[in-house]
Design an enzyme around this catalytic site. Structure first.
Site, short mmCIF file in Angstrom:
data_model
loop_
_atom_site.label_atom_id
_atom_site.label_comp_id
_atom_site.label_asym_id
_atom_site.label_seq_id
_atom_site.Cartn_x
_atom_site.Cartn_y
_atom_site.Cartn_z
N TYR A 30 -9.84 -5.49 6.33
CA TYR A 30 -10.82 -5.56 5.25
C TYR A 30 -10.06 -5.50 3.94
O TYR A 30 -8.92 -5.03 3.88
CB TYR A 30 -11.92 -4.52 5.35
CG TYR A 30 -11.58 -3.05 5.18
CD1 TYR A 30 -10.73 -2.58 4.18
CD2 TYR A 30 -12.20 -2.11 6.00
CE1 TYR A 30 -10.49 -1.23 4.03
CE2 TYR A 30 -11.95 -0.75 5.86
CZ TYR A 30 -11.09 -0.32 4.86
OH TYR A 30 -10.84 1.01 4.71
N GLU A 94 -8.48 -11.58 5.86
CA GLU A 94 -9.04 -10.47 5.09
C GLU A 94 -10.56 -10.64 5.02
O GLU A 94 -11.05 -11.68 4.58
CB GLU A 94 -8.48 -10.45 3.67
CG GLU A 94 -7.03 -10.01 3.58
CD GLU A 94 -6.88 -8.48 3.53
OE1 GLU A 94 -7.91 -7.77 3.60
OE2 GLU A 94 -5.72 -8.01 3.43
N HIS A 136 -5.66 -4.24 11.48
CA HIS A 136 -4.52 -3.70 10.74
C HIS A 136 -4.24 -2.25 11.15
O HIS A 136 -3.09 -1.83 11.27
CB HIS A 136 -4.80 -3.79 9.24
CG HIS A 136 -3.58 -3.75 8.39
ND1 HIS A 136 -3.63 -3.72 7.03
CD2 HIS A 136 -2.25 -3.73 8.72
CE1 HIS A 136 -2.39 -3.68 6.55
NE2 HIS A 136 -1.54 -3.69 7.55
ZN LIG Z 1 -5.18 -4.54 5.98
#
Ligand SMILES: [Zn+2]
Length: 244
Positions: A30, A94, A136
């Site tokens: 994000y 993202e 991530h």
């Molecule tokens: Zn990240």
């Protein structure tokens, strides 16, 4: 598959991949900034040296910032399945969300539909197997918590993107209780077999990263019985995915 709604705003923050290029990982993030515009500006600012291949807004608009053939700078210091140069191998996406710092919220349906569409396209065009679709926080659990516990990994797995285990119906007996030394060793073996790189001192944050993704009801970093059982289920699912 065509993705007609992809808009382009090229970031200067990229470099060459290895020769020949190897792209076999998909990493989801994000943005963790107040607005989409702020995030896109940040990812395109030459002074930040960060970027991603794609950004997906909350209304489902997809932006391409870096050509897939180039290496984008999104992973930072990270590790999965023993490898650490993950920008080299991955496509970085993202997903716009203020994140835990600025008011973490659910990902809207239009945005998730766009995430699914883009990811399906990517895994169809590259040899990205389900066990190499990561968040991530999976690869940098000591630094990162994105895309976070509200992200619908089960939905993506249903569309062939990533692994989701078959969950046992009933909650493990003694839920909330800690585990013994033998179960603890087995649980950390499961974590490593899935792909998590656990180092001394990072045990709790790595458990928390696992929980955010696979037991999002509680991500306290504590290895309770329910987490241990979920670990075994997820490991089974990863073992099956890898043997395909
Ligand atoms: Zn990240």
């Amino acid at each position: 598959m065509t993705l007609p709604e992809v808009r382009e705003r090229l970031s200067p923050n990229h470099a060459a991949r290895g020769e020949p290029p190897r792209i076999d990982m998909l990493m989801l993030h994000y943005t963790g900034m107040k607005t989409a515009a702020e995030a896109i500006d940040w990812l395109c600012d030459p002074s930040t040296r960060v970027s991603a291949h794609y950004v997906i807004e909350e209304d489902g608009t997809i932006w391409r910032l870096v050509p897939e053939a180039r290496r984008a700078f999104h992973a930072g210091r990270s590790c999965w399945a023993g490898e650490s140069d993950l920008n080299e191998l991955s496509i970085g996406v993202e997903i716009v969300n203020p994140g835990h710092e600025w008011g973490y919220r659910s990902f809207p349906a239009e945005q998730m539909a766009a995430v699914e569409r883009l990811c399906r396209d990517l895994v169809s065009r590259y040899p990205i197997p389900p066990h190499r679709v990561v968040g991530h926080s999976d690869v940098a659990p000591d630094r990162k918590s994105d895309p976070g516990e509200r992200f619908d990994w089960a939905r993506l797995a249903g569309a062939g993107i990533g692994v989701w285990p078959e969950l046992a119906k009933e909650v493990a007996r003694g839920r909330g209780r800690g585990v013994g030394i033998v179960e603890r060793a087995a649980a950390f073996a499961d974590l490593a077999a899935i792909g998590y790189c656990v180092t001394a001192g990072s045990e709790a944050v790595t458990i928390a990263a696992f929980q955010r993704r696979f037991r999002p009801e509680r991500w306290d970093g504590r290895l309770d019985r329910e987490t241990a059982r979920r670990l075994a289920e997820v490991r089974d699912a990863y073992d099956r995915a890898r043997s395909r």
